[in-house]
Design a protein around this motif. Sequence first.
Motif, PDB file in Angstrom:
ATOM      1  N   ARG A 124       0.841  -1.195   0.000  1.00 30.54           N
ATOM      2  CA  ARG A 124       0.000   0.000   0.000  1.00 30.54           C
ATOM      3  C   ARG A 124       0.884   1.256   0.000  1.00 30.54           C
ATOM      4  O   ARG A 124       1.793   1.362   0.796  1.00 30.54           O
ATOM      5  N   ARG A 125       0.613   2.159  -0.908  1.00 24.36           N
ATOM      6  CA  ARG A 125       1.370   3.418  -0.935  1.00 24.36           C
ATOM      7  C   ARG A 125       0.393   4.561  -1.100  1.00 24.36           C
ATOM      8  O   ARG A 125      -0.686   4.396  -1.674  1.00 24.36           O
ATOM      9  N   TYR A 160      -7.574   2.984   2.726  1.00 20.69           N
ATOM     10  CA  TYR A 160      -6.271   2.860   2.042  1.00 20.69           C
ATOM     11  C   TYR A 160      -6.081   1.445   1.485  1.00 20.69           C
ATOM     12  O   TYR A 160      -5.692   1.252   0.330  1.00 20.69           O
ATOM     13  N   TYR A 199      -4.780   8.919  -1.362  1.00 23.10           N
ATOM     14  CA  TYR A 199      -4.037   9.357  -0.178  1.00 23.10           C
ATOM     15  C   TYR A 199      -4.905  10.210   0.719  1.00 23.10           C
ATOM     16  O   TYR A 199      -5.920  10.764   0.296  1.00 23.10           O
ATOM     17  N   THR A 255      -4.317  16.142   5.147  1.00 24.05           N
ATOM     18  CA  THR A 255      -4.824  16.982   6.238  1.00 24.05           C
ATOM     19  C   THR A 255      -4.455  18.437   5.979  1.00 24.05           C
ATOM     20  O   THR A 255      -4.385  19.248   6.893  1.00 24.05           O
TER      21      THR A 255
HETATM   22  C1  FMN Z   1      -2.955  11.651   9.311  1.00 31.13           C
HETATM   23  C2  FMN Z   1      -2.238  11.746   7.990  1.00 31.13           C
HETATM   24  C3  FMN Z   1      -2.207  12.964   7.333  1.00 31.13           C
HETATM   25  C4  FMN Z   1      -1.557  13.097   6.107  1.00 31.13           C
HETATM   26  N1  FMN Z   1      -1.559  14.317   5.486  1.00 31.13           N
HETATM   27  C5  FMN Z   1      -0.872  14.468   4.335  1.00 31.13           C
HETATM   28  C6  FMN Z   1      -0.817  15.738   3.700  1.00 31.13           C
HETATM   29  O1  FMN Z   1      -1.428  16.713   4.158  1.00 31.13           O
HETATM   30  N2  FMN Z   1      -0.091  15.844   2.574  1.00 31.13           N
HETATM   31  C7  FMN Z   1       0.573  14.764   2.031  1.00 31.13           C
HETATM   32  O2  FMN Z   1       1.245  14.926   1.007  1.00 31.13           O
HETATM   33  N3  FMN Z   1       0.504  13.545   2.581  1.00 31.13           N
HETATM   34  C8  FMN Z   1      -0.205  13.357   3.712  1.00 31.13           C
HETATM   35  N4  FMN Z   1      -0.299  12.120   4.299  1.00 31.13           N
HETATM   36  C9  FMN Z   1       0.245  10.941   3.589  1.00 31.13           C
HETATM   37  C10 FMN Z   1       1.694  10.748   3.960  1.00 31.13           C
HETATM   38  O3  FMN Z   1       2.476  11.682   3.250  1.00 31.13           O
HETATM   39  C11 FMN Z   1       2.111   9.301   3.607  1.00 31.13           C
HETATM   40  O4  FMN Z   1       1.320   8.386   4.285  1.00 31.13           O
HETATM   41  C12 FMN Z   1       3.575   9.089   3.968  1.00 31.13           C
HETATM   42  O5  FMN Z   1       4.401   9.799   3.094  1.00 31.13           O
HETATM   43  C13 FMN Z   1       3.983   7.627   3.888  1.00 31.13           C
HETATM   44  O6  FMN Z   1       3.809   7.139   2.589  1.00 31.13           O
HETATM   45  P1  FMN Z   1       2.902   5.851   2.308  1.00 31.13           P
HETATM   46  O7  FMN Z   1       1.494   6.225   2.666  1.00 31.13           O
HETATM   47  O8  FMN Z   1       3.055   5.568   0.841  1.00 31.13           O
HETATM   48  O9  FMN Z   1       3.410   4.735   3.167  1.00 31.13           O
HETATM   49  C14 FMN Z   1      -0.939  11.958   5.519  1.00 31.13           C
HETATM   50  C15 FMN Z   1      -0.979  10.726   6.188  1.00 31.13           C
HETATM   51  C16 FMN Z   1      -1.622  10.613   7.400  1.00 31.13           C
HETATM   52  C17 FMN Z   1      -1.661   9.272   8.109  1.00 31.13           C
END
Ligand code: FMN
Length: 194
Positions: free
Chosen positions: A13-14, A128, A139, A142
């Motif tokens: 998952r990405r 997700y 994605y 927030t």
């Molecule tokens: C609570 C939460 C808020 C997030 N908010 C943002 C955001 O505002 N902008 C963004 O680019 N990614 C956001 N992300 C995604 C993260 O950037 C992403 O999960 C992280 O880079 C890890 O990558 P992966 O999801 O591919 O494992 C958020 C993730 C979570 C859990």
Amino acid sequence: MLPDLLNELIKNRRSVFPDQFVAGKKVKDEIISQVLANATWAPNHGMCEPWHFTVFNGDGLQRLATFQSNLYKAAAGEAYNESKCLKLQQQPLKASHVIAIGMKRSAKKGIPEIEDIEAVSCAVQNIYLSVTAYGLGGYWTTGGITYFENAKAYFGLTADDRLLGFFYIGHVGIPSPAAKRQPLEEKVKWVTVV
Ligand SMILES: Cc1cc2nc3c(=O)[nH]c(=O)nc-3n(C[C@H](O)[C@H](O)[C@H](O)COP(=O)(O)O)c2cc1C
């Protein structure tokens, strides 16, 4: 083997961001409904089911874009940033569906607010994983107007509730690169009593 499939799904998952989506290619609404049904199977304390989702698709994406950019403009004052405003106008239109993620505060006394937020976070992980299982991308953001008090009502939320962000979904055009995690030993301590 179910555990192997699950392990792969979780690891692969990405987050896939709007610029990586195939422009204009729509996801079937039935798939989004199933993804949201999966979200609601998340654990939640006291069976409060504190999630509240607002789905934007079709012309609804433009409505979201207009709403959030106008709200930002009205609130920004001297801190107004043109590129930030443009992003708020353009990002929703790159997605097939955008889901506003709300937490509706449970009526049950004794459940701390953080536990309602935690339950919604579990629901978002289900989103997700479901999106990944369907071969789609998405994605959680927030950013933008997420924490604006005066955004809540538009998403059916009251002052006690919280807007926790937006989940963007689309078909994957450009896959995300492989990711890394810290070694497990750095994050886990075992206490073993023999
Ligand atoms: C609570 C939460 C808020 C997030 N908010 C943002 C955001 O505002 N902008 C963004 O680019 N990614 C956001 N992300 C995604 C993260 O950037 C992403 O999960 C992280 O880079 C890890 O990558 P992966 O999801 O591919 O494992 C958020 C993730 C979570 C859990």
